[in-house]
Design a protein around this motif. Structure first.
Motif, PDB file in Angstrom:
ATOM      1  N   TRP A 262       0.830  -1.213   0.000  1.00 19.19           N
ATOM      2  CA  TRP A 262       0.000   0.000   0.000  1.00 19.19           C
ATOM      3  C   TRP A 262       0.861   1.258   0.000  1.00 19.19           C
ATOM      4  N   THR A 263       1.812   1.325   0.896  1.00 19.39           N
ATOM      5  CA  THR A 263       2.623   2.537   0.981  1.00 19.39           C
ATOM      6  C   THR A 263       3.532   2.698  -0.228  1.00 19.39           C
ATOM      7  N   SER A 264       4.104   1.612  -0.710  1.00 19.48           N
ATOM      8  CA  SER A 264       5.040   1.738  -1.827  1.00 19.48           C
ATOM      9  C   SER A 264       4.325   2.077  -3.132  1.00 19.48           C
ATOM     10  N   VAL A 265       3.211   1.425  -3.415  1.00 20.04           N
ATOM     11  CA  VAL A 265       2.474   1.735  -4.643  1.00 20.04           C
ATOM     12  C   VAL A 265       1.892   3.151  -4.564  1.00 20.04           C
ATOM     13  N   SER A 266       1.446   3.550  -3.399  1.00 26.04           N
ATOM     14  CA  SER A 266       0.961   4.926  -3.229  1.00 26.04           C
ATOM     15  C   SER A 266       2.087   5.924  -3.463  1.00 26.04           C
ATOM     16  N   GLY A 267       3.250   5.640  -2.936  1.00 29.23           N
ATOM     17  CA  GLY A 267       4.397   6.528  -3.128  1.00 29.23           C
ATOM     18  C   GLY A 267       4.778   6.673  -4.590  1.00 29.23           C
ATOM     19  N   ILE A 268       4.753   5.572  -5.312  1.00 29.24           N
ATOM     20  CA  ILE A 268       5.037   5.631  -6.745  1.00 29.24           C
ATOM     21  C   ILE A 268       3.974   6.477  -7.449  1.00 29.24           C
ATOM     22  N   GLY A 269       2.717   6.245  -7.116  1.00 28.06           N
ATOM     23  CA  GLY A 269       1.623   7.002  -7.732  1.00 28.06           C
ATOM     24  C   GLY A 269       1.744   8.493  -7.471  1.00 28.06           C
ATOM     25  N   ILE A 270       2.080   8.837  -6.254  1.00 25.84           N
ATOM     26  CA  ILE A 270       2.237  10.253  -5.888  1.00 25.84           C
ATOM     27  C   ILE A 270       3.402  10.866  -6.651  1.00 25.84           C
ATOM     28  N   THR A 271       4.499  10.145  -6.759  1.00 24.24           N
ATOM     29  CA  THR A 271       5.665  10.652  -7.485  1.00 24.24           C
ATOM     30  C   THR A 271       5.341  10.856  -8.962  1.00 24.24           C
ATOM     31  N   VAL A 272       4.693   9.882  -9.570  1.00 22.22           N
ATOM     32  CA  VAL A 272       4.341   9.985 -10.992  1.00 22.22           C
ATOM     33  C   VAL A 272       3.360  11.131 -11.224  1.00 22.22           C
ATOM     34  N   LEU A 273       2.360  11.251 -10.375  1.00 24.23           N
ATOM     35  CA  LEU A 273       1.407  12.364 -10.537  1.00 24.23           C
ATOM     36  C   LEU A 273       2.078  13.712 -10.303  1.00 24.23           C
ATOM     37  N   GLY A 274       3.030  13.758  -9.391  1.00 27.83           N
ATOM     38  CA  GLY A 274       3.773  14.992  -9.173  1.00 27.83           C
ATOM     39  C   GLY A 274       4.486  15.438 -10.441  1.00 27.83           C
ATOM     40  N   VAL A 275       5.040  14.482 -11.157  1.00 28.25           N
ATOM     41  CA  VAL A 275       5.719  14.785 -12.420  1.00 28.25           C
ATOM     42  C   VAL A 275       4.703  15.207 -13.485  1.00 28.25           C
ATOM     43  N   LEU A 276       3.624  14.441 -13.604  1.00 31.88           N
ATOM     44  CA  LEU A 276       2.652  14.692 -14.674  1.00 31.88           C
ATOM     45  C   LEU A 276       1.789  15.927 -14.451  1.00 31.88           C
ATOM     46  N   LEU A 277       1.394  16.165 -13.203  1.00 28.15           N
ATOM     47  CA  LEU A 277       0.419  17.234 -12.934  1.00 28.15           C
ATOM     48  C   LEU A 277       1.013  18.495 -12.329  1.00 28.15           C
ATOM     49  N   PHE A 278       2.125  18.356 -11.620  1.00 27.81           N
ATOM     50  CA  PHE A 278       2.632  19.491 -10.861  1.00 27.81           C
ATOM     51  C   PHE A 278       4.009  19.958 -11.303  1.00 27.81           C
ATOM     52  N   GLY A 279       4.482  19.439 -12.417  1.00 26.29           N
ATOM     53  CA  GLY A 279       5.747  19.890 -12.959  1.00 26.29           C
ATOM     54  C   GLY A 279       6.966  19.524 -12.137  1.00 26.29           C
ATOM     55  N   GLN A 280       6.852  18.534 -11.268  1.00 28.26           N
ATOM     56  CA  GLN A 280       8.002  18.100 -10.492  1.00 28.26           C
ATOM     57  C   GLN A 280       8.931  17.304 -11.399  1.00 28.26           C
ATOM     58  N   ARG A 281      10.187  17.275 -11.062  1.00 29.91           N
ATOM     59  CA  ARG A 281      11.177  16.625 -11.916  1.00 29.91           C
ATOM     60  C   ARG A 281      11.399  15.177 -11.490  1.00 29.91           C
ATOM     61  N   LEU A 282      11.584  14.341 -12.501  1.00 27.07           N
ATOM     62  CA  LEU A 282      11.921  12.939 -12.265  1.00 27.07           C
ATOM     63  C   LEU A 282      13.358  12.739 -12.727  1.00 27.07           C
ATOM     64  N   ASN A 283      14.275  12.680 -11.768  1.00 26.07           N
ATOM     65  CA  ASN A 283      15.673  12.461 -12.111  1.00 26.07           C
ATOM     66  C   ASN A 283      15.975  10.961 -12.043  1.00 26.07           C
ATOM     67  N   TRP A 284      17.193  10.603 -12.365  1.00 27.46           N
ATOM     68  CA  TRP A 284      17.524   9.189 -12.405  1.00 27.46           C
ATOM     69  C   TRP A 284      17.459   8.544 -11.026  1.00 27.46           C
ATOM     70  N   GLN A 285      17.729   9.312  -9.957  1.00 27.27           N
ATOM     71  CA  GLN A 285      17.667   8.736  -8.609  1.00 27.27           C
ATOM     72  C   GLN A 285      16.229   8.368  -8.243  1.00 27.27           C
ATOM     73  N   LYS A 286      15.287   9.246  -8.586  1.00 26.55           N
ATOM     74  CA  LYS A 286      13.878   8.933  -8.312  1.00 26.55           C
ATOM     75  C   LYS A 286      13.422   7.739  -9.149  1.00 26.55           C
ATOM     76  N   ALA A 287      13.826   7.720 -10.417  1.00 27.47           N
ATOM     77  CA  ALA A 287      13.452   6.598 -11.296  1.00 27.47           C
ATOM     78  C   ALA A 287      14.034   5.291 -10.767  1.00 27.47           C
ATOM     79  N   LEU A 288      15.278   5.317 -10.316  1.00 29.98           N
ATOM     80  CA  LEU A 288      15.897   4.125  -9.731  1.00 29.98           C
ATOM     81  C   LEU A 288      15.137   3.687  -8.477  1.00 29.98           C
ATOM     82  N   GLY A 289      14.758   4.654  -7.657  1.00 32.69           N
ATOM     83  CA  GLY A 289      13.976   4.338  -6.461  1.00 32.69           C
ATOM     84  C   GLY A 289      12.661   3.652  -6.797  1.00 32.69           C
ATOM     85  N   ILE A 290      11.994   4.132  -7.840  1.00 30.20           N
ATOM     86  CA  ILE A 290      10.737   3.513  -8.271  1.00 30.20           C
ATOM     87  C   ILE A 290      10.981   2.079  -8.720  1.00 30.20           C
TER      88      ILE A 290
END
Length: 106
Positions: free
Chosen positions: A62-90
């Motif tokens: 629950w927490t990990s899938v939610s965290g991934i969803g929040i990170t992806v939506l942050g990139v798609l909807l709020f202009g947050q950046r997805l760097n290689w460290q975040k992608a590796l974490g996912i």
């Protein structure tokens, strides 16, 4: 059915994060209510899923899938950046969730 409950809990956990971010420290009444209601609904469905799942495994998924969803939506909807460290974490989180599933502990 437990997977459906868990999926609903994930959706509402993502809603909690978005609403809490908009609530401005609970100063915005509408977003505060959305945060609290989403949290209550998400917790309800998580508790239903945990009737079948091992608590540690269900909560981790629950927490990990939610965290991934929040990170992806942050990139798609709020202009947050997805760097290689975040992608590796996912990728690592996904590997962990798959490992939990393969353990047969659900």
């Amino acid at each position: 059915m437990q997977w459906l409950y868990l999926a609903i809990a994930v959706i509402f956990e993502i809603a909690v994060a978005i609403a809490a971010g908009k609530a401005q420290g609970f100063k915005d009444r509408g977003w505060t209510i959305a945060t609290l209601v989403s949290g209550a609904i998400g917790t309800y469905f998580l508790s239903r899923a945990l009737l079948t799942f091992n608590v540690g495994v269900g909560y981790a998924i629950w927490t990990s899938v939610s965290g991934i969803g929040i990170t992806v939506l942050g990139v798609l909807l709020f202009g947050q950046r997805l760097n290689w460290q975040k992608a590796l974490g996912i990728v690592i989180i996904i590997a962990g969730v798959v490992g939990l599933q393969l353990s047969g502990a659900a």
